[in-house]
Design a protein around this motif. Sequence first.
Motif, PDB file in Angstrom:
ATOM      1  N   SER A  64     -24.701 -27.586 -47.124  1.00 56.67           N
ATOM      2  CA  SER A  64     -23.389 -27.317 -47.717  1.00 56.67           C
ATOM      3  C   SER A  64     -22.905 -28.556 -48.460  1.00 56.67           C
ATOM      4  CB  SER A  64     -22.372 -26.928 -46.637  1.00 56.67           C
ATOM      5  OG  SER A  64     -21.944 -28.076 -45.933  1.00 56.67           O
ATOM      6  N   ASP A  65     -21.766 -28.420 -49.098  1.00 57.26           N
ATOM      7  CA  ASP A  65     -21.166 -29.546 -49.805  1.00 57.26           C
ATOM      8  C   ASP A  65     -20.364 -30.441 -48.874  1.00 57.26           C
ATOM      9  OD1 ASP A  65     -22.238 -28.618 -52.172  1.00 57.26           O
ATOM     10  OD2 ASP A  65     -20.430 -27.530 -52.746  1.00 57.26           O
ATOM     11  N   GLU A  68     -17.826 -23.604 -42.479  1.00 55.94           N
ATOM     12  CA  GLU A  68     -19.009 -23.360 -43.298  1.00 55.94           C
ATOM     13  C   GLU A  68     -20.094 -22.723 -42.448  1.00 55.94           C
ATOM     14  OE1 GLU A  68     -19.775 -23.806 -46.521  1.00 55.94           O
ATOM     15  OE2 GLU A  68     -17.774 -24.501 -47.019  1.00 55.94           O
ATOM     16  N   TYR A  69     -20.942 -21.949 -43.073  1.00 57.46           N
ATOM     17  CA  TYR A  69     -22.051 -21.343 -42.357  1.00 57.46           C
ATOM     18  C   TYR A  69     -23.270 -22.251 -42.428  1.00 57.46           C
ATOM     19  CZ  TYR A  69     -23.870 -19.964 -46.917  1.00 57.46           C
ATOM     20  OH  TYR A  69     -24.359 -19.968 -48.186  1.00 57.46           O
ATOM     21  N   GLY A  70     -24.226 -21.970 -41.578  1.00 54.32           N
ATOM     22  CA  GLY A  70     -25.457 -22.744 -41.561  1.00 54.32           C
ATOM     23  C   GLY A  70     -25.566 -23.578 -40.307  1.00 54.32           C
ATOM     24  N   ASN A 110     -24.570 -26.302 -38.184  1.00 51.92           N
ATOM     25  CA  ASN A 110     -23.445 -27.194 -37.911  1.00 51.92           C
ATOM     26  C   ASN A 110     -23.890 -28.184 -36.843  1.00 51.92           C
ATOM     27  OD1 ASN A 110     -20.367 -25.707 -38.713  1.00 51.92           O
ATOM     28  ND2 ASN A 110     -22.310 -24.794 -39.248  1.00 51.92           N
ATOM     29  N   ARG A 123     -19.194 -18.074 -43.005  1.00 49.99           N
ATOM     30  CA  ARG A 123     -18.135 -19.082 -43.074  1.00 49.99           C
ATOM     31  C   ARG A 123     -16.766 -18.508 -42.744  1.00 49.99           C
ATOM     32  NH1 ARG A 123     -18.931 -20.024 -49.188  1.00 49.99           N
ATOM     33  NH2 ARG A 123     -20.240 -21.570 -48.228  1.00 49.99           N
TER      34      ARG A 123
END
Length: 133
Positions: free
Chosen positions: A46-47, A65-67, A69, A90
């Motif tokens: 992510s950013d 945010e997804y992904g 973490n 997200r």
Amino acid sequence: MKISKIILLLTTFFLFACTNKNEIELDFSKPLKKEDFKIELQILGSDVNRKVIFDGNLTYDIPNEYGENDWYFNYKDSLYGYFRHFKTNRNDNHNYRFHFFQKENKVFAEIKINGVSNELKRISFTKNKKEFR
């Protein structure tokens, strides 16, 4: 009449979107002190750069945010802990409850995550910072 319904719908959606936040609860058993801890979050893919979530006194917002973490814990700049929470959306918010405690001169964290993904984890802290960077 239709325009007022659209405005009401958009206002409701906007208010819901603004309040859809992750939450954090921290609990420290004696002899541990909150001032000795730092918590960071990095979301891979992510950013969002690595972000401080707790610095011993202040708690900051948790990005949604997804992904992958990745959570990093630092105790007195000498002990370190880590865990990963995988989020698939997200828009899903979670409540993270961290309970830090000491047992037989070792530091542990019990992690309870409530939300779309419910998890319960226990991690132990280590002196090897390289394992978590």
